[in-house]
Design a protein around this motif. Structure first.
Motif, PDB file in Angstrom:
ATOM      1  N   ARG A   2       0.830  -1.196   0.000  1.00  0.00           N
ATOM      2  CA  ARG A   2       0.000   0.000   0.000  1.00  0.00           C
ATOM      3  C   ARG A   2       0.864   1.245   0.000  1.00  0.00           C
ATOM      4  NH1 ARG A   2      -4.064  -1.250   4.757  1.00  0.00           N
ATOM      5  NH2 ARG A   2      -4.368   0.976   4.588  1.00  0.00           N
ATOM      6  N   SER A   3       0.346   2.286  -0.609  1.00  0.00           N
ATOM      7  CA  SER A   3       1.071   3.543  -0.704  1.00  0.00           C
ATOM      8  C   SER A   3       1.139   4.240   0.648  1.00  0.00           C
ATOM      9  CB  SER A   3       0.368   4.457  -1.704  1.00  0.00           C
ATOM     10  OG  SER A   3       0.940   5.736  -1.682  1.00  0.00           O
ATOM     11  N   LEU A   4       2.277   4.862   0.902  1.00  0.00           N
ATOM     12  CA  LEU A   4       2.448   5.654   2.120  1.00  0.00           C
ATOM     13  C   LEU A   4       2.212   7.131   1.849  1.00  0.00           C
ATOM     14  CD1 LEU A   4       5.631   3.954   3.628  1.00  0.00           C
ATOM     15  CD2 LEU A   4       3.234   3.577   4.243  1.00  0.00           C
ATOM     16  N   GLN A   5       1.948   7.459   0.591  1.00  0.00           N
ATOM     17  CA  GLN A   5       1.706   8.847   0.188  1.00  0.00           C
ATOM     18  C   GLN A   5       0.613   9.454   1.055  1.00  0.00           C
ATOM     19  OE1 GLN A   5       3.438  10.251  -2.470  1.00  0.00           O
ATOM     20  NE2 GLN A   5       2.507  12.236  -2.095  1.00  0.00           N
ATOM     21  N   ASN A   6       0.915  10.610   1.647  1.00  0.00           N
ATOM     22  CA  ASN A   6      -0.019  11.378   2.477  1.00  0.00           C
ATOM     23  C   ASN A   6      -0.411  10.705   3.791  1.00  0.00           C
ATOM     24  OD1 ASN A   6      -0.151  13.694   0.811  1.00  0.00           O
ATOM     25  ND2 ASN A   6      -1.446  12.535  -0.583  1.00  0.00           N
ATOM     26  N   LYS A   7       0.232   9.618   4.146  1.00  0.00           N
ATOM     27  CA  LYS A   7       0.050   9.051   5.480  1.00  0.00           C
ATOM     28  C   LYS A   7       0.907   9.869   6.443  1.00  0.00           C
ATOM     29  CE  LYS A   7      -2.534   5.533   4.341  1.00  0.00           C
ATOM     30  NZ  LYS A   7      -3.903   5.422   4.757  1.00  0.00           N
ATOM     31  N   VAL A   8       0.626   9.749   7.736  1.00  0.00           N
ATOM     32  CA  VAL A   8       1.323  10.547   8.739  1.00  0.00           C
ATOM     33  C   VAL A   8       2.080   9.630   9.694  1.00  0.00           C
ATOM     34  CG1 VAL A   8       1.043  12.217  10.608  1.00  0.00           C
ATOM     35  CG2 VAL A   8      -0.440  12.336   8.591  1.00  0.00           C
ATOM     36  N   ALA A   9       3.361   9.954   9.897  1.00  0.00           N
ATOM     37  CA  ALA A   9       4.189   9.192  10.834  1.00  0.00           C
ATOM     38  C   ALA A   9       4.727  10.116  11.913  1.00  0.00           C
ATOM     39  CB  ALA A   9       5.357   8.533  10.110  1.00  0.00           C
ATOM     40  N   ILE A  10       4.749   9.614  13.140  1.00  0.00           N
ATOM     41  CA  ILE A  10       5.471  10.253  14.231  1.00  0.00           C
ATOM     42  C   ILE A  10       6.744   9.433  14.387  1.00  0.00           C
ATOM     43  CG2 ILE A  10       5.517  10.759  16.696  1.00  0.00           C
ATOM     44  CD1 ILE A  10       2.445  10.874  16.602  1.00  0.00           C
ATOM     45  N   VAL A  11       7.890  10.092  14.292  1.00  0.00           N
ATOM     46  CA  VAL A  11       9.168   9.395  14.421  1.00  0.00           C
ATOM     47  C   VAL A  11       9.897   9.946  15.641  1.00  0.00           C
ATOM     48  CG1 VAL A  11      11.341   8.776  13.315  1.00  0.00           C
ATOM     49  CG2 VAL A  11       9.286   9.109  11.908  1.00  0.00           C
ATOM     50  N   LYS A  12       9.897   9.153  16.729  1.00  0.00           N
ATOM     51  CA  LYS A  12      10.639   9.529  17.937  1.00  0.00           C
ATOM     52  C   LYS A  12      12.041   8.953  17.808  1.00  0.00           C
ATOM     53  CE  LYS A  12       7.856   7.891  21.102  1.00  0.00           C
ATOM     54  NZ  LYS A  12       7.273   7.655  22.424  1.00  0.00           N
ATOM     55  N   GLY A  19      16.842   6.136  13.092  1.00  0.00           N
ATOM     56  CA  GLY A  19      15.791   7.144  12.957  1.00  0.00           C
ATOM     57  C   GLY A  19      16.016   8.042  11.760  1.00  0.00           C
ATOM     58  N   THR A  20      17.263   8.447  11.550  1.00  0.00           N
ATOM     59  CA  THR A  20      17.599   9.297  10.409  1.00  0.00           C
ATOM     60  C   THR A  20      17.394   8.554   9.094  1.00  0.00           C
ATOM     61  OG1 THR A  20      19.208  10.483  11.748  1.00  0.00           O
ATOM     62  CG2 THR A  20      19.437  10.687   9.375  1.00  0.00           C
ATOM     63  N   ILE A  21      17.836   7.310   9.040  1.00  0.00           N
ATOM     64  CA  ILE A  21      17.683   6.500   7.828  1.00  0.00           C
ATOM     65  C   ILE A  21      16.213   6.278   7.518  1.00  0.00           C
ATOM     66  CG2 ILE A  21      18.079   4.208   6.853  1.00  0.00           C
ATOM     67  CD1 ILE A  21      20.707   4.180   8.581  1.00  0.00           C
ATOM     68  N   LEU A  22      15.437   5.928   8.524  1.00  0.00           N
ATOM     69  CA  LEU A  22      14.013   5.675   8.320  1.00  0.00           C
ATOM     70  C   LEU A  22      13.279   6.945   7.923  1.00  0.00           C
ATOM     71  CD1 LEU A  22      11.826   3.559   8.341  1.00  0.00           C
ATOM     72  CD2 LEU A  22      11.468   4.034  10.752  1.00  0.00           C
ATOM     73  N   THR A  23      13.627   8.066   8.524  1.00  0.00           N
ATOM     74  CA  THR A  23      13.000   9.338   8.169  1.00  0.00           C
ATOM     75  C   THR A  23      13.232   9.659   6.696  1.00  0.00           C
ATOM     76  OG1 THR A  23      13.153  10.210  10.409  1.00  0.00           O
ATOM     77  CG2 THR A  23      13.004  11.820   8.631  1.00  0.00           C
ATOM     78  N   GLU A  24      14.433   9.449   6.236  1.00  0.00           N
ATOM     79  CA  GLU A  24      14.743   9.703   4.822  1.00  0.00           C
ATOM     80  C   GLU A  24      13.895   8.820   3.909  1.00  0.00           C
ATOM     81  OE1 GLU A  24      18.543   9.659   1.801  1.00  0.00           O
ATOM     82  OE2 GLU A  24      18.874  10.075   3.923  1.00  0.00           O
ATOM     83  N   GLU A  25      13.763   7.560   4.263  1.00  0.00           N
ATOM     84  CA  GLU A  25      12.966   6.638   3.444  1.00  0.00           C
ATOM     85  C   GLU A  25      11.489   7.019   3.461  1.00  0.00           C
ATOM     86  OE1 GLU A  25      11.763   3.746   0.906  1.00  0.00           O
ATOM     87  OE2 GLU A  25      13.814   4.401   1.293  1.00  0.00           O
ATOM     88  N   LEU A  26      10.952   7.336   4.618  1.00  0.00           N
ATOM     89  CA  LEU A  26       9.540   7.705   4.702  1.00  0.00           C
ATOM     90  C   LEU A  26       9.265   9.007   3.947  1.00  0.00           C
ATOM     91  CD1 LEU A  26       8.770   6.813   8.437  1.00  0.00           C
ATOM     92  CD2 LEU A  26       8.245   5.474   6.385  1.00  0.00           C
ATOM     93  N   ALA A  27      10.191   9.953   4.024  1.00  0.00           N
ATOM     94  CA  ALA A  27      10.034  11.201   3.272  1.00  0.00           C
ATOM     95  C   ALA A  27      10.013  10.923   1.776  1.00  0.00           C
ATOM     96  CB  ALA A  27      11.149  12.184   3.623  1.00  0.00           C
ATOM     97  N   SER A  28      10.858  10.009   1.325  1.00  0.00           N
ATOM     98  CA  SER A  28      10.901   9.685  -0.108  1.00  0.00           C
ATOM     99  C   SER A  28       9.624   8.985  -0.567  1.00  0.00           C
ATOM    100  CB  SER A  28      12.119   8.823  -0.433  1.00  0.00           C
ATOM    101  OG  SER A  28      11.939   7.489   0.006  1.00  0.00           O
ATOM    102  N   GLN A  29       8.887   8.384   0.376  1.00  0.00           N
ATOM    103  CA  GLN A  29       7.625   7.715   0.061  1.00  0.00           C
ATOM    104  C   GLN A  29       6.430   8.669   0.112  1.00  0.00           C
ATOM    105  OE1 GLN A  29       7.290   4.393  -0.836  1.00  0.00           O
ATOM    106  NE2 GLN A  29       9.518   4.380  -0.881  1.00  0.00           N
ATOM    107  N   GLY A  30       6.681   9.936   0.445  1.00  0.00           N
ATOM    108  CA  GLY A  30       5.615  10.926   0.458  1.00  0.00           C
ATOM    109  C   GLY A  30       4.847  11.034   1.758  1.00  0.00           C
ATOM    110  N   MET A  31       5.415  10.512   2.829  1.00  0.00           N
ATOM    111  CA  MET A  31       4.737  10.606   4.122  1.00  0.00           C
ATOM    112  C   MET A  31       4.888  12.000   4.709  1.00  0.00           C
ATOM    113  SD  MET A  31       5.119   7.079   6.200  1.00  0.00           S
ATOM    114  CE  MET A  31       3.641   7.484   7.112  1.00  0.00           C
TER     115      MET A  31
END
Length: 106
Positions: A2-12, A19-31
């Motif tokens: 499923r697409s992550l586009q426009n979904k919302v994530a809280i990253v603590k 955390g930095t690596i995951l944030t970069e990936e989620l940003a590239s997916q449009g979150m």
């Protein structure tokens, strides 16, 4: 998948290691993301970087040992984006052994 586009994530724990690596990936997916850490300087640098690439980022300096700050973080996601679809909890706490070693050296 499923697409992550426009979904919302809280990253603590967004400013360190995974955390930095995951944030970069989620940003590239449009979150859309609320990034949290105890390091405001790194948070603001990350916000600038990802927003320049088109991501929607909100940042919050949060100490996960403070319950009120954590509640405020969730309220921020709700107020900013109306929801939170994913919680990434990578915020670390020092181990008790490490704290005891620090106390002994003081």
């Amino acid at each position: 998948m499923r697409s992550l586009q426009n979904k919302v994530a809280i990253v603590k724990g967004a400013t360190g290691g995974l955390g930095t690596i995951l944030t970069e990936e989620l940003a590239s997916q449009g979150m859309k993301m609320v990034l949290a850490s105890t390091n405001p300087k790194k948070l603001n640098l990350m916000k600038e970087k990802y927003e320049s690439e088109g991501a929607s980022i909100t940042v919050s300096t949060v100490d996960v040992t403070n319950e009120e700050e954590v509640k405020t973080l969730f309220h921020l996601a709700q107020q900013t984006y109306g929801q939170a679809d994913i919680l990434v909890n990578l915020a670390g706490l020092p181990s008790p052994m490490r704290i005891m070693n620090l106390q002994k050296s003081m």
